[in-house]
Design a protein around this motif. Structure first.
Motif, PDB file in Angstrom:
ATOM      1  N   SER A  63       0.861  -1.180   0.000  1.00 33.58           N
ATOM      2  CA  SER A  63       0.000   0.000   0.000  1.00 33.58           C
ATOM      3  C   SER A  63       0.896   1.228   0.000  1.00 33.58           C
ATOM      4  O   SER A  63       2.127   1.127   0.039  1.00 33.58           O
ATOM      5  CB  SER A  63      -0.912   0.023   1.238  1.00 33.58           C
ATOM      6  OG  SER A  63      -0.156   0.336   2.395  1.00 33.58           O
ATOM      7  N   THR A  64       0.282   2.401  -0.025  1.00 28.87           N
ATOM      8  CA  THR A  64       1.062   3.632   0.007  1.00 28.87           C
ATOM      9  C   THR A  64       1.744   3.843   1.354  1.00 28.87           C
ATOM     10  O   THR A  64       2.569   4.750   1.495  1.00 28.87           O
ATOM     11  CB  THR A  64       0.167   4.842  -0.291  1.00 28.87           C
ATOM     12  OG1 THR A  64      -0.925   4.862   0.640  1.00 28.87           O
ATOM     13  CG2 THR A  64      -0.376   4.776  -1.710  1.00 28.87           C
ATOM     14  N   GLU A  65       1.409   3.015   2.330  1.00 31.12           N
ATOM     15  CA  GLU A  65       2.042   3.111   3.644  1.00 31.12           C
ATOM     16  C   GLU A  65       3.198   2.136   3.800  1.00 31.12           C
ATOM     17  O   GLU A  65       3.867   2.129   4.838  1.00 31.12           O
ATOM     18  CB  GLU A  65       0.995   2.865   4.746  1.00 31.12           C
ATOM     19  CG  GLU A  65      -0.162   3.846   4.736  1.00 31.12           C
ATOM     20  CD  GLU A  65       0.302   5.290   4.873  1.00 31.12           C
ATOM     21  OE1 GLU A  65       1.178   5.548   5.719  1.00 31.12           O
ATOM     22  OE2 GLU A  65      -0.191   6.136   4.106  1.00 31.12           O
ATOM     23  N   LEU A 165       1.752   0.139  -8.932  1.00 31.56           N
ATOM     24  CA  LEU A 165       1.438   0.784  -7.668  1.00 31.56           C
ATOM     25  C   LEU A 165       2.752   1.308  -7.125  1.00 31.56           C
ATOM     26  O   LEU A 165       3.805   0.754  -7.383  1.00 31.56           O
ATOM     27  CB  LEU A 165       0.821  -0.208  -6.678  1.00 31.56           C
ATOM     28  CG  LEU A 165      -0.488  -0.871  -7.122  1.00 31.56           C
ATOM     29  CD1 LEU A 165      -0.899  -1.943  -6.113  1.00 31.56           C
ATOM     30  CD2 LEU A 165      -1.599   0.163  -7.256  1.00 31.56           C
ATOM     31  N   SER A 167       4.779   3.192  -3.614  1.00 32.57           N
ATOM     32  CA  SER A 167       4.821   3.722  -2.256  1.00 32.57           C
ATOM     33  C   SER A 167       6.093   4.539  -2.119  1.00 32.57           C
ATOM     34  O   SER A 167       7.186   4.058  -2.386  1.00 32.57           O
ATOM     35  CB  SER A 167       4.817   2.581  -1.232  1.00 32.57           C
ATOM     36  OG  SER A 167       5.101   3.071   0.060  1.00 32.57           O
ATOM     37  N   TYR A 168       5.955   5.778  -1.728  1.00 31.72           N
ATOM     38  CA  TYR A 168       7.131   6.594  -1.483  1.00 31.72           C
ATOM     39  C   TYR A 168       7.766   6.174  -0.160  1.00 31.72           C
ATOM     40  O   TYR A 168       7.071   5.966   0.831  1.00 31.72           O
ATOM     41  CB  TYR A 168       6.762   8.073  -1.405  1.00 31.72           C
ATOM     42  CG  TYR A 168       6.401   8.700  -2.721  1.00 31.72           C
ATOM     43  CD1 TYR A 168       7.358   8.873  -3.709  1.00 31.72           C
ATOM     44  CD2 TYR A 168       5.110   9.129  -2.972  1.00 31.72           C
ATOM     45  CE1 TYR A 168       7.037   9.451  -4.919  1.00 31.72           C
ATOM     46  CE2 TYR A 168       4.770   9.723  -4.169  1.00 31.72           C
ATOM     47  CZ  TYR A 168       5.740   9.886  -5.139  1.00 31.72           C
ATOM     48  OH  TYR A 168       5.408  10.466  -6.333  1.00 31.72           O
ATOM     49  N   CYS A 169       9.082   6.089  -0.156  1.00 32.18           N
ATOM     50  CA  CYS A 169       9.785   5.662   1.052  1.00 32.18           C
ATOM     51  C   CYS A 169      10.657   6.758   1.640  1.00 32.18           C
ATOM     52  O   CYS A 169      11.324   6.531   2.648  1.00 32.18           O
ATOM     53  CB  CYS A 169      10.672   4.451   0.746  1.00 32.18           C
ATOM     54  SG  CYS A 169       9.761   3.025   0.170  1.00 32.18           S
ATOM     55  N   LYS A 176       7.718  11.099   6.671  1.00 24.69           N
ATOM     56  CA  LYS A 176       7.666  10.802   5.242  1.00 24.69           C
ATOM     57  C   LYS A 176       7.461  12.092   4.466  1.00 24.69           C
ATOM     58  O   LYS A 176       6.626  12.922   4.805  1.00 24.69           O
ATOM     59  CB  LYS A 176       6.536   9.816   4.927  1.00 24.69           C
ATOM     60  CG  LYS A 176       6.747   8.431   5.525  1.00 24.69           C
ATOM     61  CD  LYS A 176       5.658   7.463   5.121  1.00 24.69           C
ATOM     62  CE  LYS A 176       5.757   7.109   3.655  1.00 24.69           C
ATOM     63  NZ  LYS A 176       4.802   6.059   3.266  1.00 24.69           N
ATOM     64  N   PRO A 178       7.347  12.860   0.396  1.00 29.45           N
ATOM     65  CA  PRO A 178       7.451  12.181  -0.905  1.00 29.45           C
ATOM     66  C   PRO A 178       8.105  12.992  -2.009  1.00 29.45           C
ATOM     67  O   PRO A 178       7.452  13.432  -2.953  1.00 29.45           O
ATOM     68  CB  PRO A 178       5.991  11.863  -1.238  1.00 29.45           C
ATOM     69  CG  PRO A 178       5.221  12.934  -0.535  1.00 29.45           C
ATOM     70  CD  PRO A 178       5.964  13.215   0.731  1.00 29.45           C
ATOM     71  N   GLY A 183      11.660   4.870  -3.730  1.00 25.58           N
ATOM     72  CA  GLY A 183      10.278   4.436  -3.604  1.00 25.58           C
ATOM     73  C   GLY A 183      10.134   2.979  -3.955  1.00 25.58           C
ATOM     74  O   GLY A 183      11.008   2.376  -4.584  1.00 25.58           O
ATOM     75  N   PRO A 223      -1.498  12.860  -6.136  1.00 19.70           N
ATOM     76  CA  PRO A 223      -1.183  11.449  -6.408  1.00 19.70           C
ATOM     77  C   PRO A 223      -0.009  11.319  -7.365  1.00 19.70           C
ATOM     78  O   PRO A 223       0.182  12.165  -8.246  1.00 19.70           O
ATOM     79  CB  PRO A 223      -2.476  10.909  -7.032  1.00 19.70           C
ATOM     80  CG  PRO A 223      -3.552  11.818  -6.531  1.00 19.70           C
ATOM     81  CD  PRO A 223      -2.912  13.178  -6.417  1.00 19.70           C
ATOM     82  N   PHE A 224       0.776  10.247  -7.226  1.00 21.24           N
ATOM     83  CA  PHE A 224       2.007  10.099  -7.994  1.00 21.24           C
ATOM     84  C   PHE A 224       1.751   9.998  -9.496  1.00 21.24           C
ATOM     85  O   PHE A 224       2.657  10.236 -10.291  1.00 21.24           O
ATOM     86  CB  PHE A 224       2.793   8.880  -7.523  1.00 21.24           C
ATOM     87  CG  PHE A 224       2.199   7.555  -7.935  1.00 21.24           C
ATOM     88  CD1 PHE A 224       2.516   6.993  -9.154  1.00 21.24           C
ATOM     89  CD2 PHE A 224       1.333   6.876  -7.096  1.00 21.24           C
ATOM     90  CE1 PHE A 224       1.971   5.781  -9.546  1.00 21.24           C
ATOM     91  CE2 PHE A 224       0.795   5.659  -7.475  1.00 21.24           C
ATOM     92  CZ  PHE A 224       1.107   5.108  -8.705  1.00 21.24           C
TER      93      PHE A 224
END
Length: 247
Positions: A63-65, A165, A167-169, A176, A178, A183, A223-224
């Motif tokens: 997920s994005t998390e 999909l 998720s930014y890391c 966080k 982004p 990512g 959104p990315f």
């Protein structure tokens, strides 16, 4: 004004100006009054993209998390693409360890497969400049956007719904943020039920520079896969190719 006081005031002004110039280091450039003339950082001219194969840990879902703590990295499967935009046309950097396309697996082939993407930028002199993009003055102005290109359109770029999909890391100061220099990606197409078990995909990765802030509300960014980024110019566009396998 007395002849004695004037030199003292002039000396104090010169000392204050010197302190101001020293405090503006190269790694943390101050945004100028007119950012559209000078964005406050070097132009990203060379880009190196590193794709590291990874696997979600047991019990974790994507997920994005999702963060790096949720995945196991495979140091044995690392791919690199280099791009040179110093000339009139963009060219791939060739040499040992570099390729022109990333080869990846969709979740149809390996359900827990994810990939860590890291982007490093260099200026025209070949010096790393990522630190300029995450300085105190620049971190809230920069964000990467990822868009798939329609392979059936040859006369112009047409963006379509992305099959990935992400998720930014990025984590700075414990939070966080982004920017997207690192990512996690997960590819969900082609599906296991698809008649096409291999998909070639081109993606445009855009580094956007916002002239106010990238946040549309406190802590919330676009959104990315956003195509429109009002209030921003493009620092660099990276066109990357993927070959995605479902079997």
């Amino acid at each position: 004004m007395s002849k004695t006081l004037a030199p003292l005031l002039l000396g104090a002004f010169a000392l204050a100006l010197t302190g101001t110039l020293v405090s503006c280091g190269k790694n943390t450039p101050k945004p100028p009054v007119d950012e559209r003339q000078n964005k406050g950082h070097d132009n990203p001219t060379f880009a190196e993209l590193t794709l590291n194969e990874a696997t979600l840990k047991a019990g974790k879902t994507f997920s994005t998390e999702t963060t790096l703590d949720d995945v196991d990295l495979s140091t044995a499967t690392v791919q690199k693409i280099g791009l040179d935009q110093s000339g009139a046309t963009v060219r791939f950097i060739e040499g040992p360890g570099y390729s022109k396309k990333f080869t990846v697996e969709s979740t149809a082939k390996t359900p827990n497969r994810v990939y860590l993407l890291k982007i490093d930028y260099k200026n025209l002199s070949g010096q790393l400049m990522n630190d300029q993009l995450i300085s105190d003055e620049q971190i809230n102005r920069h964000q990467h956007f990822f868009k798939e290109i329609d392979p059936d359109v040859t006369d112009k770029v047409k963006y379509i719904q992305t099959p990935i999909l992400m998720s930014y890391c990025d984590v700075f100061a414990g939070k966080k943020n982004p920017v997207g220099l690192t990512g996690l990606l997960q590819f969900v197409k082609p599906e296991a039920t698809s008649s096409k078990k291999q998909k070639d995909m081109s993606m445009v990765i855009t580094l956007a520079h916002f002239f106010n802030t990238k946040f549309i509300s406190p802590g919330v960014v676009r959104p990315f896969a956003s195509i429109v980024t009002p209030g921003a110019d493009t620092d660099i566009n990276l066109r990357i190719h993927f070959s995605i396998s479902a079997q």
